[in-house]
Every structure is written in C-alpha cells, then in structure tokens.
Design an enzyme around this catalytic site. Structure first.
Site, PDB file in Angstrom:
ATOM      1  CG  ASP A 471      -2.154   0.597   0.922  1.00  0.00           C
ATOM      2  OD1 ASP A 471      -2.313   1.500  -0.010  1.00  0.00           O
ATOM      3  OD2 ASP A 471      -3.180   0.559   2.049  1.00  0.00           O
ATOM      4  CG  ASP A 541      -9.743   2.429  -0.173  1.00  0.00           C
ATOM      5  OD1 ASP A 541      -9.176   1.170  -0.331  1.00  0.00           O
ATOM      6  OD2 ASP A 541      -8.929   3.347   0.444  1.00  0.00           O
TER       7      ASP A 541
HETATM    8  C1  GLA Z   1      -5.902   1.852   2.099  1.00  0.00           C
HETATM    9  C2  GLA Z   1      -5.952   0.927   1.334  1.00  0.00           C
HETATM   10  C3  GLA Z   1      -7.270  -0.110   2.043  1.00  0.00           C
HETATM   11  C4  GLA Z   1      -6.745  -0.404   3.435  1.00  0.00           C
HETATM   12  C5  GLA Z   1      -6.063   0.826   4.050  1.00  0.00           C
HETATM   13  C6  GLA Z   1      -5.425   0.313   5.644  1.00  0.00           C
HETATM   14  O1  GLA Z   1      -6.642   3.004   2.234  1.00  0.00           O
HETATM   15  O2  GLA Z   1      -6.540   1.226   0.250  1.00  0.00           O
HETATM   16  O3  GLA Z   1      -7.497  -0.998   1.353  1.00  0.00           O
HETATM   17  O4  GLA Z   1      -5.514  -1.243   3.075  1.00  0.00           O
HETATM   18  O5  GLA Z   1      -5.340   1.641   3.456  1.00  0.00           O
HETATM   19  O6  GLA Z   1      -5.048   1.057   6.336  1.00  0.00           O
END
Ligand code: GLA
Length: 721
Positions: A471, A541
C-alpha cells in the site's frame, strides 16, 4: 516489422495494423510523417506526404525550426515556439538546441532498463541517435514494434557526451506530431474512491495538459490520455492512446498549434524536475506505450490489455489463476486479535476462499492510523502467537496467508522515525504537511531503501507468506532530501520512484513465490510502472457495486481486467451507505481478480451458500478474466444498464455480466447486441436456455433483463460442439 531506406533515411515501422513513418529531411532533422492504419510507406512519403503534407517553413529557413515543424523530438529555442520535448541548460547558461540525425540501428527485442519498468521481451527496436549541433548532448530515440500488437513502445535516452555538466529541465519520453488537431481528448480523472472516470473534451487551440505533480501517478489523473477523432465511438473510428509506464509525477500534453498541427507528448512532469547530467552520463526516460486503433475505444482497450499481459506484467504471473482472497480490512479495521482473525479464516475455508490477507494494524504500535508505520515487526501483544500463528492456522484450514505493508511510509510516532528523523522527505525545521498522519520515507536514498528491504524481508522470511498487499497512502509535499546537494534537489521525485522500483525489484526477485498486489489508498497509483511489479492492483477503496461499475469501466480503458483487484464487501456499503444485493456485488467483482472483504462470521447460511456459488462460478470464467477480450456493451455513465462481456481468444466461450442501475416500472425494451463472437459458430446461452449463432446474437441481440434497483445478471455463453 521495421523497414529502412538507408539512402533516403526513411523509417517505416509496421505493427499489427498500423504504420509509423519518420524520415530525415534535407536539413538533417528527424521528422514525423505518418501514424495510422497501415499504408505503403514508400508511396505515402514520396507522393501523398511530399506533394500535399510536407510542411512549408512559412518563411523560416528550413535549417531552423518553425511552429509547424513535425519534430520527432522537439528541441528548443530555434523558432519553434511550441513546448519542446527536452529543455536543458549548458554550463555557460545557453539553452537552445538543434538536433540532427547521427546514426541508427535495429536490434532484436525490447531494451532492458534494469529496474525501471519496461516492455520485457519480444519485438524489434529501432534506435535513432540524434546529435545536438549546439552542445555535446545526444538523444537516442527507441521504438519497439511487435508484430502481434498495435502498441508501439517509445522512450528517449539523453546523453551528455561532453565534459561539462548539463542541467536537464525537461526530458519527455516521446513526441508525436500529427498534421491536424481535429481530435477530442480523453483523460481518466478522479479522486479517492472515484478513480479513473473517463472525461472527453475538445482539444481546441493551445495546450491541454493531463498531469500529476504529486510524486505519484495519483487518484486525480491517470498517466493515460487518448485522442479521439470526432467520429470515434466505443466500437468504431480512430483514436490514439498513450499510456506512460511510470508511477511518478507525469505530464501528457496535447498542443494544437496556430498552424493546425497537434503535438502530443509526455513523460516525467517537467514541473519541479531538474536533473544534473555530468560529462559522460545518461538519463533514461520512462517508456510510453502508444496505441493506434481504427476500431474505436474498445479496440484500443483490447490492445492495451494484451500489451500489459504479454509484455509488462511478470510473465510468471500474468496468466496465473489469481488467489481468491478474504481481506480483513473492512471486517475489523484496526480492531482485531488472534481469535477474531481465526474466526474469519474458519468461516472462509469452507467457502472456497484460498488466501487470507491480514491488512493494516499487525505491526509496531498500530491501533489507529496515527502511529507505527515504519516499524515492521509484529505486535505480539495484539496478535498473540504472532504472524506464524496466523500462517499456521491458515495452513491447517488449507488456506494461504497474505500480509499488508506500507513500505514507503513512516509515522512520526514510530521507533523508526525517532531513531532516523532524516529518513523522511522534508526539511527539518519546516512543519511537515501530514496526510493520514504520515510522512514519506526518502527512497531517493539507498540506505533508506536498504533498511526497508531488510525489515520487510525479515518478516517475509519469518513464516509462510504467499501474498503481499503493498500500500501507499499519501503523496509528496516539502520536496526535500537531507542527502541531496542544492543543485540536485529537483531530482528527488524521480529518484524516489526509482527507489520504489528498486525495492520492488529486490523484493519480488528475492521472494519469487510471493504474489504482490499494489495499492495506493485504493487506486491512487494504478499504472504500468506498478503493474510491472504487481500483477494486480487494488482498484479502489470504493467497493460499492454500482460505483464500481464506473470505476472498473474507466480502468478497463487502458488496463486488463485481470489487473483489477475487486472485492465483495458488506452492506450498507462503507463508502456510500448503499445497499445492493450480495449477488450483484459478486457479479461486479467477477469482472476482475475477485475476492472478499467483509466479516464472514456475520453472514447467515444463505449468504454463505451464495458466496460458495459465486466462487464456483468464478472458477468457470477466470480464464476469460485472465486471457479474454473485453467488450464494453453498455455504459453506466449514460444509460440505466452497465454491461460488459469477456470473450475467449478462440471465441468458444463468453461471459456477459451486467447491472440494471434502477428499477423502472413499465420499462421500455432495451436490446443489447453482443460483440466479439464468431458469427458462424453456434452458441448456447445457459441462463436463457437458448441456442443461436454468433451472427444472431451480435446482429439481433438480446433483451436486457428488467431487474429491480442494482439487480445484476450473467449470461454464460459456450460454443455448441
Ligand atoms: C488503504 C487501502 C485499504 C486498506 C487501508 C489500510 O486505504 O486502500 O485497502 O489497506 O489503507 O490502512
């Protein structure tokens, strides 16, 4: 195929369906002639082009440049007042340039740029070297052509062949000069949870700029643009797409000159970019993948999809059956312990889910997003038995184990930051701009990359981990590295991305059995550079089954569906509060690398059965997701139906998936014409219990089902044997 007339210095590059022609004019400069559907190169140049299109210098001496000059790589300060492709400053301050042909060669295969993402293999590459008459700079222009593809890959390498240093202020990857500007331009713009929304506007006179200056390719703008003839539609007409194989700040510009020509070019964003080239040094620009399509946007998308699968994504992964994941993020956020995770794993195993991915919150002191990033060691207080315990529990249940990292980031409240505050990008004494309470590690520094490599490797070696979600949750501010000298601070953003690629290269090489998925606050860094290392990317997301139709539609413009990681999540949806049927969520997520992201322990037996069914059906079509051709049939942006179709290359199998956005009483008849089938083959449509030829299904079509709000359907189509 590359054909060269060595005497006339004419270069004809023929791909699957296109020709690209350039030549050296009598003044020695390299000029664009033609890019489009295949032509006979000689014919075109000596008759059509020479007699009708070759530009007149409009009173300028052709030895100089002028505003209509179709430069293959535009130089600066000699009378062409449009934006150049490169701008550099000699040590004495002089900055004009005039590049002329020096030499050329054709080599087998695509050039290898080490850890800078690049087309991996195949094709033939034409390399033309240009020499600046006013300095010691040389430029190599590379063109890689594949016989089986309508994508041509280009980049430029700038070399300082002198002794004195030169400062690059701009070094684009490619320049494409088209004789007219009668195009619209498409970009994929967006924001967090709404990435890659296609937007088409006229180009008009002057410059349209599609860019990011955020230090990453960004949610706001994807490093892609396409120019479309006014007659271009989803299924017909001409367009040219540009996809930068790059994950940092970028720019693609389309400049319509006062004389009517269009200069389309792009590469690393020149805003906030400088690079010092010492004598003897070279600068390699990222590759740009250009695609000409005479079959509308759909044709372009299918070519880009094949290009990424065949030439960019790791060949060991590109066509590999993807793990079906259960991720705990939306199930628990930071609030979990061993028992909670075990209960999710226990619920997942009987459903056919094969990998459990433990998301954020397992390391350092991390119970919210304020602390812990950078401390890549398990928090045994929170997770009794550590990662090993979870991995072993997965194995007992016949599942694999995956883990979330955010390797490029650090919280000020972390042991790493307390020990090495200088590891973060920014200027000491200047309050940093925080995003999600975190700072970015200075990956322009090898010692920082080495540190993170060691820390992540240690975790990956500590137990059986088969999957990594990488990420990245913020973009760059206070562009400053404690270790770069004054004159090199403008190199930071690009050096950072080179550091990211270096780490990705080292980790993916050291752990070849680990499957890597990319992510950046959802789909904030969904680009060809990342796809080189991460075979799929978390698309957004936003997992709402209606919003996703738009996000996946836009993303499919220039990336394969197999690159899109798509999860079924809980309802009411956490991003939109919308309620959609579980079946719909499964169908929309089946148009990509499918998975789950919800608390399975809260589902009733019916819902569990539904998930079992979804996974079993997905296993019947996942080859289509991995290898098939995508046809976008009905757009959620301008109709009440979203509908897409995947067709196998041999046209023996197809899968239609759709969603009716709103239920409408006494609705009209809507007929959808299928695409991509073999007109002469006969097919059965399982769900409808009908048999018909490809011709009938394509020409007469099928009635779209009348479903309630957010109802979805599938048609599994197979050739009758
Ligand atoms: C980001 C990612 C999510 C999750 C969060 C965790 O927003 O896109 O899928 O992994 O971080 O903090």
């Amino acid at each position: 195929m590359i054909k060269i007339d060595n005497k006339k210095k004419v270069f004809v590059l023929d791909g699957k369906n296109y020709s690209y022609i350039i030549y050296v004019n009598e003044a020695g400069t390299l000029q664009f002639v033609y890019y489009g559907k295949k032509v006979d190169g000689d014919d075109y140049l000596t008759s059509v082009y020479a007699k009708t299109l070759a530009p007149e210098p409009n009173g300028f001496n052709i030895d100089n440049a002028f505003n209509g000059m179709p430069s293959e790589y535009a130089f600066f300060g000699k009378g062409d007042y449009r934006a150049p492709s490169t701008l550099f400053v000699r040590e004495d301050g002089f900055r004009a340039s005039r590049f002329v042909y020096k030499s050329h060669e054709v080599v087998d295969g695509a050039p290898d740029f080490g850890s800078l993402p690049h087309a991996r293999r195949g094709g033939k590459t034409l390399c033309i070297v240009l020499k600046d008459e006013l300095s010691d700079m040389e430029i190599s222009l590379n063109y890689t052509v594949f016989d089986d593809s309508d994508v041509i890959v280009r980049n430029a390498i700038l070399r300082n062949c002198g002794k004195n240093k030169v400062r690059l202020n701009k070094a684009f990857s490619f320049c494409l000069e088209l004789p007219d500007a009668q195009y619209d331009i498409m970009r994929l713009q967006g924001r967090w949870a709404q990435e890659r929304m296609p937007e088409v506007t006229p180009i008009g006179k002057g410059t349209v700029r599609v860019d990011s200056s955020q230090g990453g390719s960004s949610h706001a703008m994807n490093p892609f643009a396409a120019i479309l003839r006014k007659t271009c539609t989803e299924t017909s007409g001409e367009c040219i797409g540009v996809n930068l194989i790059y994950s940092g700040s970028f720019a693609i510009t389309a400049e319509a000159s006062c004389f009517g020509a269009l200069r389309l070019q792009g590469g690393i964003n020149d805003l906030n970019f400088e690079w010092i080239l010492d004598g003897g040094e070279k600068f390699v620009t990222p590759q740009a993948a250009l695609c000409y399509s005479a079959e509308g946007l759909g044709g372009m998308s299918r070519e880009f999809a094949d290009f990424f699968r065949n030439y960019i994504i790791n060949p060991d992964r590109a066509f590999m059956r993807r793990p079906i994941v259960i991720n705990n993020w939306e199930a628990t956020y930071f609030d979990f312990n061993r028992e909670k995770l075990f209960s999710i794993i226990d619920a997942a195993a009987p459903l056919g889910i094969d990998t459990f991915v433990l998301d954020d919150g397992w390391f350092g002191k991390r119970d919210d997003d304020k602390s812990g990033l950078g401390d890549w060691f398990v928090n045994e207080k929170k997770l009794e038995g550590g990662l090993k315990g979870v991995a072993e529990h997965c194995a007992e249940k016949g599942m694999k184990f995956g883990l979330w990292f955010e390797p490029e980031m650090v919280n000020e409240d972390s042991d790493l930051y307390r020990a090495h505050p200088d590891f973060a990008i920014g200027k000491r004494g200047v309050t940093p701009s925080r995003q999600r309470n975190q700072l970015i590690l200075d990956f322009s520094r090898k010692d920082v990359v080495d540190y993170i490599y060691d820390a992540v490797s240690k975790v990956l070696k500590s137990c059986n981990i088969s999957y990594v979600k990488w990420d990245m949750n913020r973009f760059m501010t206070e562009f400053y590295s404690e270790k770069l000298p004054y004159e090199r601070q403008g190199e930071l953003a690009h050096r950072y991305i080179l550091g990211v690629y270096d780490l990705a290269h080292r980790l993916t090489s050291a752990f070849p059995n680990v499957f890597f998925e990319g992510c950046a606050g959802g789909g904030g860094r969904f680009d060809g550079g990342m796809l080189y290392y991460f075979s799929q990317i978390w698309t957004s997301d936003d997992t709402d089954a209606f919003e996703r139709t738009k996000i996946q539609w836009g993303t499919s413009m220039c990336y394969p569906v197999s690159a899109m990681s798509c999860h079924v999540s809980a309802c009411p949806n956490h991003q939109t509060q919308r309620i959609t049927p579980l079946a719909t969520r499964g169908i929309i997520a089946s148009l990509g690398a499918t998975g789950y992201e919800l608390d399975l322990t809260k589902l009733d037996d019916c819902e569990k059965e539904e998930i079992k069914r979804q996974i079993a059906s997905y296993k019947n079509i996942d080859e289509l997701v991995l290898r098939g051709d995508l046809y976008r049939l009905s757009s959620p942006f301008n109709s009440n139906y979203f509908c897409e179709m995947l067709v196998s290359k041999d046209k023996s199998q197809a899968y239609v998936a759709g969603e009716r956005i709103h239920g409408v009483p006494c609705d009209l008849n809507y007929i959808i014409k299928l695409k991509g089938l073999d007109p002469n083959k006969r097919y059965t449509v399982k769900e409808l219990g009908i048999t018909a030829s490809g011709k009938t299904l394509e020409n007469a079509g099928l009635l779209l089902p009348r479903l309630p709000d957010f109802g979805a359907w599938t048609w599994n189509i197979t050739e009758c044997k």
